[in-house]
Design a protein around this motif. Structure first.
Motif, PDB file in Angstrom:
ATOM      1  N   SER A 164      88.037  87.747 -39.149  1.00 13.22           N
ATOM      2  CA  SER A 164      88.729  88.216 -37.939  1.00 13.22           C
ATOM      3  C   SER A 164      90.148  87.676 -37.769  1.00 13.22           C
ATOM      4  N   PRO A 165      90.479  86.448 -38.185  1.00 11.17           N
ATOM      5  CA  PRO A 165      91.873  86.006 -38.015  1.00 11.17           C
ATOM      6  C   PRO A 165      92.835  86.578 -39.057  1.00 11.17           C
ATOM      7  N   LEU A 166      92.315  87.255 -40.070  1.00 12.98           N
ATOM      8  CA  LEU A 166      93.155  87.723 -41.174  1.00 12.98           C
ATOM      9  C   LEU A 166      93.688  89.136 -40.935  1.00 12.98           C
ATOM     10  N   ARG A 167      94.886  89.395 -41.470  1.00 14.57           N
ATOM     11  CA  ARG A 167      95.465  90.738 -41.428  1.00 14.57           C
ATOM     12  C   ARG A 167      95.002  91.472 -42.679  1.00 14.57           C
ATOM     13  N   LEU A 168      94.076  92.398 -42.495  1.00 11.10           N
ATOM     14  CA  LEU A 168      93.465  93.090 -43.619  1.00 11.10           C
ATOM     15  C   LEU A 168      93.828  94.569 -43.612  1.00 11.10           C
ATOM     16  N   ALA A 169      94.151  95.088 -44.778  1.00 13.04           N
ATOM     17  CA  ALA A 169      94.383  96.521 -44.928  1.00 13.04           C
ATOM     18  C   ALA A 169      93.040  97.208 -45.136  1.00 13.04           C
ATOM     19  N   SER A 170      92.909  98.405 -44.595  1.00 11.99           N
ATOM     20  CA  SER A 170      91.706  99.213 -44.784  1.00 11.99           C
ATOM     21  C   SER A 170      91.988 100.272 -45.841  1.00 11.99           C
ATOM     22  N   VAL A 171      91.104 100.353 -46.828  1.00  7.51           N
ATOM     23  CA  VAL A 171      91.259 101.312 -47.922  1.00  7.51           C
ATOM     24  C   VAL A 171      90.094 102.294 -47.845  1.00  7.51           C
ATOM     25  N   PRO A 172      90.343 103.557 -47.538  1.00 10.67           N
ATOM     26  CA  PRO A 172      89.250 104.530 -47.438  1.00 10.67           C
ATOM     27  C   PRO A 172      88.536 104.692 -48.781  1.00 10.67           C
ATOM     28  N   ALA A 173      87.206 104.681 -48.707  1.00 13.33           N
ATOM     29  CA  ALA A 173      86.392 104.880 -49.912  1.00 13.33           C
ATOM     30  C   ALA A 173      86.543 106.321 -50.376  1.00 13.33           C
ATOM     31  N   GLY A 174      86.646 106.496 -51.671  1.00 11.87           N
ATOM     32  CA  GLY A 174      86.693 107.829 -52.251  1.00 11.87           C
ATOM     33  C   GLY A 174      85.360 108.179 -52.876  1.00 11.87           C
ATOM     34  N   GLY A 175      84.924 109.402 -52.722  1.00 12.14           N
ATOM     35  CA  GLY A 175      83.662 109.825 -53.320  1.00 12.14           C
ATOM     36  C   GLY A 175      82.501 108.963 -52.860  1.00 12.14           C
ATOM     37  N   GLU A 176      81.789 108.367 -53.818  1.00 17.90           N
ATOM     38  CA  GLU A 176      80.603 107.555 -53.499  1.00 17.90           C
ATOM     39  C   GLU A 176      80.901 106.054 -53.473  1.00 17.90           C
ATOM     40  N   GLU A 177      82.177 105.676 -53.527  1.00 23.94           N
ATOM     41  CA  GLU A 177      82.537 104.254 -53.588  1.00 23.94           C
ATOM     42  C   GLU A 177      81.929 103.422 -52.462  1.00 23.94           C
ATOM     43  N   GLY A 178      81.857 103.981 -51.276  1.00 19.92           N
ATOM     44  CA  GLY A 178      81.398 103.221 -50.120  1.00 19.92           C
ATOM     45  C   GLY A 178      79.894 103.157 -49.962  1.00 19.92           C
ATOM     46  N   LEU A 179      79.160 103.787 -50.879  1.00 18.95           N
ATOM     47  CA  LEU A 179      77.703 103.807 -50.765  1.00 18.95           C
ATOM     48  C   LEU A 179      77.096 102.534 -51.318  1.00 18.95           C
ATOM     49  N   ASP A 180      76.087 102.035 -50.601  1.00 17.35           N
ATOM     50  CA  ASP A 180      75.341 100.893 -51.121  1.00 17.35           C
ATOM     51  C   ASP A 180      73.868 101.259 -51.213  1.00 17.35           C
ATOM     52  N   ILE A 181      73.145 100.455 -51.939  1.00 19.49           N
ATOM     53  CA  ILE A 181      71.724 100.719 -52.172  1.00 19.49           C
ATOM     54  C   ILE A 181      70.912  99.733 -51.343  1.00 19.49           C
ATOM     55  N   ASP A 182      70.455 100.198 -50.184  1.00 20.79           N
ATOM     56  CA  ASP A 182      69.639  99.367 -49.306  1.00 20.79           C
ATOM     57  C   ASP A 182      68.155  99.701 -49.404  1.00 20.79           C
ATOM     58  N   THR A 183      67.842 100.919 -49.867  1.00 20.41           N
ATOM     59  CA  THR A 183      66.453 101.376 -49.930  1.00 20.41           C
ATOM     60  C   THR A 183      66.206 102.061 -51.270  1.00 20.41           C
ATOM     61  N   TRP A 184      64.922 102.291 -51.573  1.00 20.14           N
ATOM     62  CA  TRP A 184      64.580 103.029 -52.792  1.00 20.14           C
ATOM     63  C   TRP A 184      65.126 104.456 -52.721  1.00 20.14           C
ATOM     64  N   ALA A 185      65.171 105.023 -51.500  1.00 19.01           N
ATOM     65  CA  ALA A 185      65.720 106.373 -51.344  1.00 19.01           C
ATOM     66  C   ALA A 185      67.218 106.389 -51.681  1.00 19.01           C
ATOM     67  N   ASP A 186      67.949 105.332 -51.311  1.00 19.57           N
ATOM     68  CA  ASP A 186      69.370 105.237 -51.657  1.00 19.57           C
ATOM     69  C   ASP A 186      69.539 105.240 -53.174  1.00 19.57           C
ATOM     70  N   LEU A 187      68.688 104.496 -53.862  1.00 14.84           N
ATOM     71  CA  LEU A 187      68.755 104.425 -55.315  1.00 14.84           C
ATOM     72  C   LEU A 187      68.474 105.803 -55.922  1.00 14.84           C
ATOM     73  N   ARG A 188      67.446 106.460 -55.407  1.00 12.73           N
ATOM     74  CA  ARG A 188      67.102 107.806 -55.896  1.00 12.73           C
ATOM     75  C   ARG A 188      68.266 108.768 -55.667  1.00 12.73           C
ATOM     76  N   ASP A 189      68.881 108.701 -54.493  1.00 11.73           N
ATOM     77  CA  ASP A 189      69.971 109.615 -54.169  1.00 11.73           C
ATOM     78  C   ASP A 189      71.187 109.413 -55.073  1.00 11.73           C
ATOM     79  N   LEU A 190      71.357 108.184 -55.588  1.00 10.81           N
ATOM     80  CA  LEU A 190      72.463 107.916 -56.498  1.00 10.81           C
ATOM     81  C   LEU A 190      72.084 108.188 -57.950  1.00 10.81           C
ATOM     82  N   GLY A 191      70.873 108.659 -58.159  1.00 10.94           N
ATOM     83  CA  GLY A 191      70.458 109.017 -59.508  1.00 10.94           C
ATOM     84  C   GLY A 191      69.679 107.956 -60.243  1.00 10.94           C
ATOM     85  N   GLY A 192      69.165 106.961 -59.515  1.00 13.73           N
ATOM     86  CA  GLY A 192      68.403 105.882 -60.161  1.00 13.73           C
ATOM     87  C   GLY A 192      66.939 106.196 -60.256  1.00 13.73           C
TER      88      GLY A 192
END
Length: 192
Positions: A164-192
């Protein structure tokens, strides 16, 4: 001119010590996507890094040499993991990259964009379509040291509180870059 052999421009920290509660407690680093472990994908994102530390309670074989470290006590959350990783670096970097092991679509090109966006700021982080900061970013190592909490505060501390005290730039995720795998369904959706 004296050359500091312990200095580095860019080093990476992979956070792989989460509990994976929604995936039956499995070691996410060892989960495979497209025939490679999530850890291999994360280490690949740091192709340009002088050094990579993986913060995890157990080690998974990697193709590239990395240093493994674990926060004490283990599973201390992203702040404890990030700072443990920084402490385990053999070199003093100008920039530190941080990446959650469960974000396999973050690549070396993503990290290059983050590094470019960090210029003139204290760092830069990937944000999803809704503007939420993801656990993929680059930080000025000196500024990170400036806001570093004491050891008793690190365990369980929220990353947004540290940053919070830092000046941070925000970089919009392109395509699937911003996706994370929290569930088995997430993994399946990404092709795992």
């Amino acid at each position: 001119m004296d050359l500091d052999l312990t200095a580095a421009d860019f080093c990476g920290v992979v956070l792989a010590g989460g509990t994976a509660a929604r995936m039956d407690g499995i070691d996410k680093a060892s989960v495979e996507l497209a025939g490679r472990t999530l850890l291999a994908h994360a280490v690949d994102a740091f192709l340009d890094a002088d050094e990579v530390v993986v913060v995890a309670p157990q080690s998974v074989p990697t193709e590239r040499p990395v240093t493994f470290a674990c926060e004490d006590p283990p599973r201390g959350g992203p702040v404890a993991g990030l700072l443990t990783g920084v402490d385990a670096l053999l070199r003093r970097p100008r920039l530190v990259g941080v990446l959650a092991v469960d974000m396999p679509r973050v690549t070396a090109a993503t990290m290059r964009r983050l590094r470019a966006a960090a210029d003139g700021h204290d760092g830069a982080f990937l944000v999803d379509r809704d503007g939420r900061r993801q656990l993929a970013g680059v930080l000025d190592a000196t500024r990170l040291a400036d806001v570093r909490p004491g050891p008793e505060q690190q365990h369980g501390m929220a990353l947004h509180r540290l940053l919070s005290p830092l000046r941070l730039a925000s970089v919009p995720a392109g395509g699937e870059e911003g996706l994370d795998i929290d569930t088995w369904a997430d993994l399946r959706d990404l092709g795992g």
